[in-house]
Design an enzyme around this catalytic site. Structure first.
Site, PDB file in Angstrom:
ATOM      1  N   ASP A 101       0.880  -1.159   0.000  1.00  0.00           N
ATOM      2  CA  ASP A 101       0.000   0.000   0.000  1.00  0.00           C
ATOM      3  C   ASP A 101       0.922   1.215   0.000  1.00  0.00           C
ATOM      4  O   ASP A 101       2.113   1.111   0.343  1.00  0.00           O
ATOM      5  CB  ASP A 101      -0.864  -0.059   1.274  1.00  0.00           C
ATOM      6  CG  ASP A 101      -1.636   1.208   1.544  1.00  0.00           C
ATOM      7  OD1 ASP A 101      -1.538   1.728   2.672  1.00  0.00           O
ATOM      8  OD2 ASP A 101      -2.305   1.709   0.629  1.00  0.00           O
ATOM      9  N   ASP A 136       0.052   5.151   0.879  1.00  0.00           N
ATOM     10  CA  ASP A 136      -0.083   6.132   1.970  1.00  0.00           C
ATOM     11  C   ASP A 136      -0.144   5.437   3.333  1.00  0.00           C
ATOM     12  O   ASP A 136      -0.980   4.568   3.552  1.00  0.00           O
ATOM     13  CB  ASP A 136      -1.331   6.983   1.743  1.00  0.00           C
ATOM     14  CG  ASP A 136      -1.224   7.809   0.463  1.00  0.00           C
ATOM     15  OD1 ASP A 136      -2.258   8.111  -0.150  1.00  0.00           O
ATOM     16  OD2 ASP A 136      -0.099   8.124   0.032  1.00  0.00           O
ATOM     17  N   SER A 188      -8.635   8.074  -4.259  1.00  0.00           N
ATOM     18  CA  SER A 188      -9.946   8.697  -4.512  1.00  0.00           C
ATOM     19  C   SER A 188      -9.833  10.221  -4.603  1.00  0.00           C
ATOM     20  O   SER A 188     -10.777  10.888  -5.042  1.00  0.00           O
ATOM     21  CB  SER A 188     -10.931   8.315  -3.400  1.00  0.00           C
ATOM     22  OG  SER A 188     -10.570   8.946  -2.179  1.00  0.00           O
ATOM     23  N   ARG A 221     -10.936  -0.504  -6.356  1.00  0.00           N
ATOM     24  CA  ARG A 221     -10.775   0.149  -5.051  1.00  0.00           C
ATOM     25  C   ARG A 221     -10.746  -0.871  -3.930  1.00  0.00           C
ATOM     26  O   ARG A 221     -11.647  -1.696  -3.799  1.00  0.00           O
ATOM     27  CB  ARG A 221     -11.919   1.153  -4.836  1.00  0.00           C
ATOM     28  CG  ARG A 221     -11.875   1.866  -3.495  1.00  0.00           C
ATOM     29  CD  ARG A 221     -13.041   2.837  -3.357  1.00  0.00           C
ATOM     30  NE  ARG A 221     -13.259   3.223  -1.974  1.00  0.00           N
ATOM     31  CZ  ARG A 221     -12.575   4.184  -1.349  1.00  0.00           C
ATOM     32  NH1 ARG A 221     -11.637   4.851  -1.991  1.00  0.00           N
ATOM     33  NH2 ARG A 221     -12.830   4.464  -0.093  1.00  0.00           N
ATOM     34  N   LYS A 222      -9.658  -0.792  -3.135  1.00  0.00           N
ATOM     35  CA  LYS A 222      -9.607  -1.676  -1.964  1.00  0.00           C
ATOM     36  C   LYS A 222     -10.753  -1.304  -1.024  1.00  0.00           C
ATOM     37  O   LYS A 222     -11.098  -0.114  -0.919  1.00  0.00           O
ATOM     38  CB  LYS A 222      -8.256  -1.490  -1.247  1.00  0.00           C
ATOM     39  CG  LYS A 222      -7.027  -1.867  -2.091  1.00  0.00           C
ATOM     40  CD  LYS A 222      -5.721  -1.484  -1.385  1.00  0.00           C
ATOM     41  CE  LYS A 222      -5.544   0.019  -1.392  1.00  0.00           C
ATOM     42  NZ  LYS A 222      -4.240   0.419  -0.788  1.00  0.00           N
TER      43      LYS A 222
HETATM   44  O1  GMZ Z   1      -3.422   4.065   1.696  1.00  0.00           O
HETATM   45  P1  GMZ Z   1      -3.584   4.211   0.176  1.00  0.00           P
HETATM   46  O2  GMZ Z   1      -4.548   3.194  -0.413  1.00  0.00           O
HETATM   47  O3  GMZ Z   1      -2.224   4.227  -0.531  1.00  0.00           O
HETATM   48  O4  GMZ Z   1      -4.202   5.699  -0.067  1.00  0.00           O
HETATM   49  C1  GMZ Z   1      -5.134   6.241   0.837  1.00  0.00           C
HETATM   50  C2  GMZ Z   1      -5.475   7.612   0.272  1.00  0.00           C
HETATM   51  O5  GMZ Z   1      -6.042   7.464  -1.014  1.00  0.00           O
HETATM   52  C3  GMZ Z   1      -6.507   8.337   1.091  1.00  0.00           C
HETATM   53  O6  GMZ Z   1      -7.612   7.464   1.307  1.00  0.00           O
HETATM   54  C4  GMZ Z   1      -8.707   8.162   1.921  1.00  0.00           C
HETATM   55  O7  GMZ Z   1      -9.780   7.250   2.071  1.00  0.00           O
HETATM   56  P2  GMZ Z   1     -11.039   7.337   1.046  1.00  0.00           P
HETATM   57  O8  GMZ Z   1     -10.491   6.963  -0.333  1.00  0.00           O
HETATM   58  O9  GMZ Z   1     -11.558   8.755   1.085  1.00  0.00           O
HETATM   59  O10 GMZ Z   1     -12.046   6.285   1.588  1.00  0.00           O
HETATM   60  C5  GMZ Z   1      -8.292   8.693   3.300  1.00  0.00           C
HETATM   61  O11 GMZ Z   1      -8.022   7.594   4.151  1.00  0.00           O
HETATM   62  C6  GMZ Z   1      -7.034   9.557   3.185  1.00  0.00           C
HETATM   63  O12 GMZ Z   1      -6.570   9.887   4.481  1.00  0.00           O
HETATM   64  C7  GMZ Z   1      -5.952   8.838   2.436  1.00  0.00           C
HETATM   65  O13 GMZ Z   1      -4.864   9.730   2.190  1.00  0.00           O
HETATM   66 MG    MG Z   2      -2.698   3.349   3.354  1.00  0.00          MG
HETATM   67 ZN    ZN Z   3     -11.128   1.923  -8.926  1.00  0.00          ZN
END
Ligand code: GMZ
Ligand code: MG
Ligand code: ZN
Length: 177
Positions: free
Chosen positions: A7, A9, A53, A100-101
């Protein structure tokens, strides 16, 4: 092949509830770049599967996202390593995409790219959705305590989830055992 899927972030770089919206906001976690480089130099292929997202939400463009990933590649290359395939889901939570995970679409894309089976492949994440995506395709779910990991620790984790402090600890485990 020795494949490790990460992953992004909260595992490779600091995360933010306000999203990581620019290259300037994209800051590697301590030891993460070195860990990826060491794994790469030890023969591991390190791929990335990340929900983004923020694209669908209009917080940043695909060009900015690609610039963050170019920065990641540059930093790892400076340490003599390389980053493998980076797959991202640009969709919002309500779009019903397959990537999307916690859906495992990105993991399947990575497996197809390298023509490998996913069973037992470690997928390292900081969120429950990461671990659920892993479980859905028989990957080994691995939780790190960085990013949202400490919060995720308080949830019901998939059976068999491995837990490490950070990516550096995972690299040490995989390289030296
Ligand atoms: O951890 P990965 O998958 O690499 O990326 C997570 C990010 O896309 C963002 O995903 C968002 O969740 P939502 O997409 O809004 O449910 C939030 O959790 C943000 O804090 C976070 O930066
Ligand atoms: Mg992450
Ligand atoms: Zn997707």
């Amino acid at each position: 092949m020795k494949l490790l899927i990460l992953d992004r972030d909260g595992v490779i770089n600091h995360d933010s509830d306000a999203y990581i919206k620019s290259v300037e906001e994209w800051l590697p976690l301590p030891g993460s770049i070195e860990a990826i480089a060491q794994l790469s130099k030890a023969g591991w292929t390190v791929a990335v599967a990340t929900n983004q997202s923020g694209i669908a939400r209009g917080y940043y463009s695909i060009a900015v996202l690609e610039a963050m990933h170019e920065r990641l590649r540059e930093l790892v290359a400076e340490q003599g390593g390389e980053v493998g395939l980076i797959v991202y889901c640009p969709h919002g939570p309500d779009e019903g995409c397959d990537c999307r995970k916690p859906k495992p679409g990105m993991l399947k894309t990575i497996a197809a790219h390298y023509d490998v089976a996913l069973a037992g492949v470690w997928f390292v994440g900081d969120s429950l959705g990461d671990l659920e995506a892993a479980k859905a395709v028989d990957c080994q779910p691995v939780l790190v305590k960085t990013g949202k990991g400490e919060k995720t620790l308080g949830k019901t984790l998939p059976v068999g989830t491995l837990i490490f402090d950070d990516l550096a600890a995972i690299a040490a485990e995989l390289i030296h055992n």
